[in-house]
Every structure is written in C-alpha cells, then in structure tokens.
Scaffold this active site. Structure first.
Site, mmCIF file in Angstrom:
data_model
loop_
_atom_site.group_PDB
_atom_site.id
_atom_site.type_symbol
_atom_site.label_atom_id
_atom_site.label_comp_id
_atom_site.label_asym_id
_atom_site.label_seq_id
_atom_site.Cartn_x
_atom_site.Cartn_y
_atom_site.Cartn_z
ATOM 1 N N SER A 68 0.458 -1.364 -0.363
ATOM 2 C CA SER A 68 -0.062 -0.374 -0.267
ATOM 3 C C SER A 68 0.802 1.609 0.315
ATOM 4 C CB SER A 68 -0.612 0.318 1.280
ATOM 5 O OG SER A 68 -1.390 1.483 1.552
ATOM 6 N N TYR A 97 -0.742 -0.432 10.286
ATOM 7 C CA TYR A 97 -0.796 -1.004 8.965
ATOM 8 C C TYR A 97 0.023 -1.255 7.447
ATOM 9 C CZ TYR A 97 -3.564 -0.651 4.252
ATOM 10 O OH TYR A 97 -4.401 -1.292 2.673
ATOM 11 N N LYS A 103 2.386 -3.263 5.150
ATOM 12 C CA LYS A 103 2.403 -3.227 4.026
ATOM 13 C C LYS A 103 3.808 -3.081 4.186
ATOM 14 C CE LYS A 103 -1.810 -3.943 3.176
ATOM 15 N NZ LYS A 103 -2.261 -5.149 2.286
HETATM 16 P P1 NAI Z 1 -11.608 -5.397 1.634
HETATM 17 O O1 NAI Z 1 -12.562 -5.550 2.946
HETATM 18 O O2 NAI Z 1 -12.901 -4.851 0.392
HETATM 19 O O3 NAI Z 1 -11.539 -6.933 1.075
HETATM 20 C C1 NAI Z 1 -10.123 -7.174 2.352
HETATM 21 C C2 NAI Z 1 -11.238 -8.600 2.531
HETATM 22 O O4 NAI Z 1 -10.184 -9.394 3.222
HETATM 23 C C3 NAI Z 1 -12.254 -8.752 3.453
HETATM 24 O O5 NAI Z 1 -13.315 -9.511 2.134
HETATM 25 C C4 NAI Z 1 -11.845 -9.270 3.643
HETATM 26 O O6 NAI Z 1 -12.987 -10.356 4.756
HETATM 27 C C5 NAI Z 1 -10.611 -10.377 3.238
HETATM 28 N N1 NAI Z 1 -10.368 -10.582 5.044
HETATM 29 C C6 NAI Z 1 -9.408 -9.594 6.250
HETATM 30 N N2 NAI Z 1 -9.557 -10.346 7.217
HETATM 31 C C7 NAI Z 1 -9.490 -11.333 6.997
HETATM 32 C C8 NAI Z 1 -8.569 -12.996 7.031
HETATM 33 N N3 NAI Z 1 -7.779 -12.530 8.796
HETATM 34 N N4 NAI Z 1 -8.095 -14.116 6.203
HETATM 35 C C9 NAI Z 1 -9.200 -14.032 5.472
HETATM 36 N N5 NAI Z 1 -9.772 -12.863 5.045
HETATM 37 C C10 NAI Z 1 -10.227 -11.910 5.300
HETATM 38 O O7 NAI Z 1 -10.510 -4.674 0.478
HETATM 39 P P2 NAI Z 1 -9.750 -3.993 -0.171
HETATM 40 O O8 NAI Z 1 -9.164 -2.904 -0.674
HETATM 41 O O9 NAI Z 1 -10.394 -4.925 -1.336
HETATM 42 O O10 NAI Z 1 -8.408 -4.830 0.310
HETATM 43 C C11 NAI Z 1 -7.859 -5.478 -0.580
HETATM 44 C C12 NAI Z 1 -5.870 -5.521 -0.287
HETATM 45 O O11 NAI Z 1 -5.964 -4.569 -1.017
HETATM 46 C C13 NAI Z 1 -6.116 -5.745 1.135
HETATM 47 O O12 NAI Z 1 -4.906 -6.171 1.838
HETATM 48 C C14 NAI Z 1 -5.739 -3.913 1.091
HETATM 49 O O13 NAI Z 1 -5.199 -3.315 2.547
HETATM 50 C C15 NAI Z 1 -5.136 -3.992 0.267
HETATM 51 N N6 NAI Z 1 -5.355 -2.009 -0.219
HETATM 52 C C16 NAI Z 1 -6.235 -1.583 -0.344
HETATM 53 C C17 NAI Z 1 -6.635 -0.462 -1.553
HETATM 54 C C18 NAI Z 1 -7.852 -0.039 -1.645
HETATM 55 O O14 NAI Z 1 -7.076 1.804 -2.127
HETATM 56 N N7 NAI Z 1 -8.408 -0.302 -1.317
HETATM 57 C C19 NAI Z 1 -4.869 0.638 -0.970
HETATM 58 C C20 NAI Z 1 -3.638 -0.071 -0.730
HETATM 59 C C21 NAI Z 1 -3.685 -1.430 -0.506
#
Ligand code: NAI
Length: 301
Positions: free
Chosen positions: A153, A166, A170
């Site tokens: 990130s 975080y 990351k």
């Molecule tokens: P999101 O919240 O929609 O997706 C994250 C998913 O991970 C969720 O569905 C959640 O249930 C699942 N999750 C959480 N803890 C878990 C665990 N212990 N075991 C299995 N599944 C688990 O959010 P998003 O944005 O799609 O995030 C995806 C990745 O991208 C994350 O790692 C986030 O930190 C990263 N990210 C996202 C950014 C963005 O702009 N959306 C920016 C930078 C990084």
C-alpha cells in the site's frame, strides 16, 4: 501478445469475498484458472466472520462457467494459512498462484495505538502473507513453477497518518516478496508486489471525490498479468489505480564517497549532504549483494 490464459493453473486469492480480491478471482477464473476464493467474511476491522462473502463470489464464478471453491479460514494464524493451501491441493491438486490480498484496518494515531490494533493488523497482513506463502512455496518449489503477488500500500511505501501498524505490515510484505523473489527464481517462482488504489468498503470513506473514479476492476489487469506465465518480472513493485499503472522502486543513489579506509568527520558528512541526498543518478539493487557491489566498486574491489 497472445491471449493470457490460466488453463490448468490453480490460484489462491485471499480475501477474495469482495473488493479487489473478488475482481482478481473472477478474472482469473474467467481465463481458465481454478480458484480458491478465501475469505473470513468479517468486517473491515477484522471482527466477525461468515461464509457469505466467499460463497457469493464462488457462485458468481460458477455462474459464469468457471471453477472455484470457497475457503473460510482466517489467514492470520498458521493453521488457517495451511488450510487455505490444503483446500487448493485437496480440490484441485496443486497451487500455482497465490495472491496475498486479505486485509483489515485498525487505524489509530501512533500515540494512541493499542496492542490489539498492532497485533490484529500485523497478524492479518504480514504474518498472513507468511502463513499462506510458506506451504504454497513448498508446492511451487517442488513443481518448479509459481507466481506470488503480495498486496502492499502507498500507506506503507510512502507513509500515512494513523497507519503505523498497517504501513509497517504493508512494507513488511515488500521484504517478504523481495526474498521470495530471490529464493524462488531458480525454481521458476516469481514474486511481485501490487500497491493498489481502489474504491472498496475499506477505502470508500477515505478517498473523497477520487472514490468515484477508482474502480477495483482497474487494478485487476496488472495483478492478473503478474499471475500469468507470460509475466517477465520478479522482485518488483507495481502501482495501479484509476487507470494509471506504474512502478514503485527502492533505489540508491551514487552518494558521496569519503575515500577508502577513511573515517570522515561529522562536519565533513554535514558538508556533503547535498551529494549524499542527490538522486539525479541512482541504481535499483535487486538484492542486498547488489548494494555491497556498489561499495566494492568504489573501494576498487
Ligand atoms: P476489502 O475489505 O473489500 O477486502 C479485504 C478482504 O479481506 C475482505 O473481504 C475481508 O473479509 C478479507 N479478510 C480480512 N481479514 C481476513 C483474514 N484474516 N482471513 C481471510 N480474509 C480476510 O478491501 P480491499 O480494498 O479490497 O482490500 C484488499 C487488499 O488491498 C487489502 O490487503 C488492502 O489492505 C489492500 N489495499 C487496498 C487499497 C485500496 O485502495 N482499496 C489501497 C492499498 C492497499
């Protein structure tokens, strides 16, 4: 370039029950991969759990004619990571691709951060990356092929208020990817990092007016490419968001050379700070050894 397909490949996408992970999983499956859709199904802060998130994405993939199975384990403990990889092996016989994507947020300014916020975030992102990658790497090493994409990130790569936990997690994933890239290269394993920007439930409150313009689907092509056999890159960091695709890198400049076997004074270092900090010329080392070579070169070695 010929079409990029994943026929015969088995992919694990963690946290694929929504947001970015869903976008990766559905496209990998559409292009022929058999996909383990892992998701704990909890809330953004990592509390709670449920099957629905993963089930919905598996149903979507199957409705489109693709193959997928759900996995509901948390990646944040070793047993969970093992179970995710075991699902791939039990259901599809192997694992070729791991997208470490699962994540949570527990933002707090550093002065107020508690251990629960620290451990929860490190356990999910950073240790979760290890717990899934460790068993998967063994399979890939034996078969001589593999693709890892770890999710970093800009909050870690560049810093962001309230995200010490975080950001550290990351950035830690960049360290994991760099070493996997070096150790995996001779086994046909590539390991790269994505730093995405997209509107998801995690970010919709944070992105302001940009939110409307940054669809998770726009991050997907970069990640799917890195998962492919055609991917030529290893040990790199890519950024993708809102239609922009780029490279983020850790480089080192030429610097100031005080001389061989010379211990400069503090004042001499202070006097040369402009050269020490000058980035007009730099290299991007691909291992710690590469940086040692820069020093060795100056020393005439
Ligand atoms: P999101 O919240 O929609 O997706 C994250 C998913 O991970 C969720 O569905 C959640 O249930 C699942 N999750 C959480 N803890 C878990 C665990 N212990 N075991 C299995 N599944 C688990 O959010 P998003 O944005 O799609 O995030 C995806 C990745 O991208 C994350 O790692 C986030 O930190 C990263 N990210 C996202 C950014 C963005 O702009 N959306 C920016 C930078 C990084």
């Amino acid at each position: 370039m010929s079409d990029i397909t994943f026929d015969g490949r088995v992919a694990i996408v963690t946290g694929a029950g929504g947001g970015l992970g869903r976008s990766y999983a559905t496209e990998l499956a559409r292009r022929g991969a058999r996909v383990v859709v892992n998701d704990l199904g909890g809330s953004v802060d990592g509390t709670g759990a449920g099957h629905r998130a993963a089930d919905v994405v598996v149903e979507e993939i199957r409705a489109g004619g693709g193959e997928a199975v759900p996995n509901y384990h948390s990646v944040s403990n070793p047993e969970g990571g093992e179970a995710v990889v075991a699902t791939a092996i039990d259901e599809f016989g192997t694992v070729d691709i791991v997208v470490n994507n699962a994540g949570i947020l527990r933002d707090r300014s550093f002065a107020n951060m508690g251990l629960d916020e620290l451990h929860g975030v490190l356990d999910t992102h950073l240790k979760g990356g290890f717990y899934v990658s460790m068993p998967a790497f063994k399979v890939m090493k034996d078969k001589g092929y593999g693709r890892f994409v770890h999710t970093s990130s800009n909050s870690g790569l560049f810093g962001n208020f309230g995200q010490a936990n975080y950001g550290a997690a990351k950035m830690g994933l960049v360290g994991l990817s760099n070493v996997l890239a070096i150790e995996g290269a001779k086994y046909g394993i590539a390991s790269n990092v994505i730093a995405p920007v997209a509107r998801t439930r995690m970010t919709e409150q944070l992105l302001g007016p940009l939110a409307e313009m940054v669809d998770p689907a726009q991050v997907m092509p970069m990640v799917v490419y890195l998962c492919s056999e055609q991917n030529q890159f290893n040990h790199e960091i890519f950024t993708a968001g809102g239609g922009r695709y780029g490279r983020i890198f850790i480089g080192t400049n030429e610097g100031w050379f005080a001389g061989s076997r010379v211990v400069p004074t503090v004042e001499e270092v202070a006097a040369n700070l402009e050269t020490i900090r000058d980035v007009s010329s730099y290299e991007i080392p691909s291992s710690s050894n590469d940086e040692l070579m820069i020093i060795a070169r100056l020393l005439g070695g």
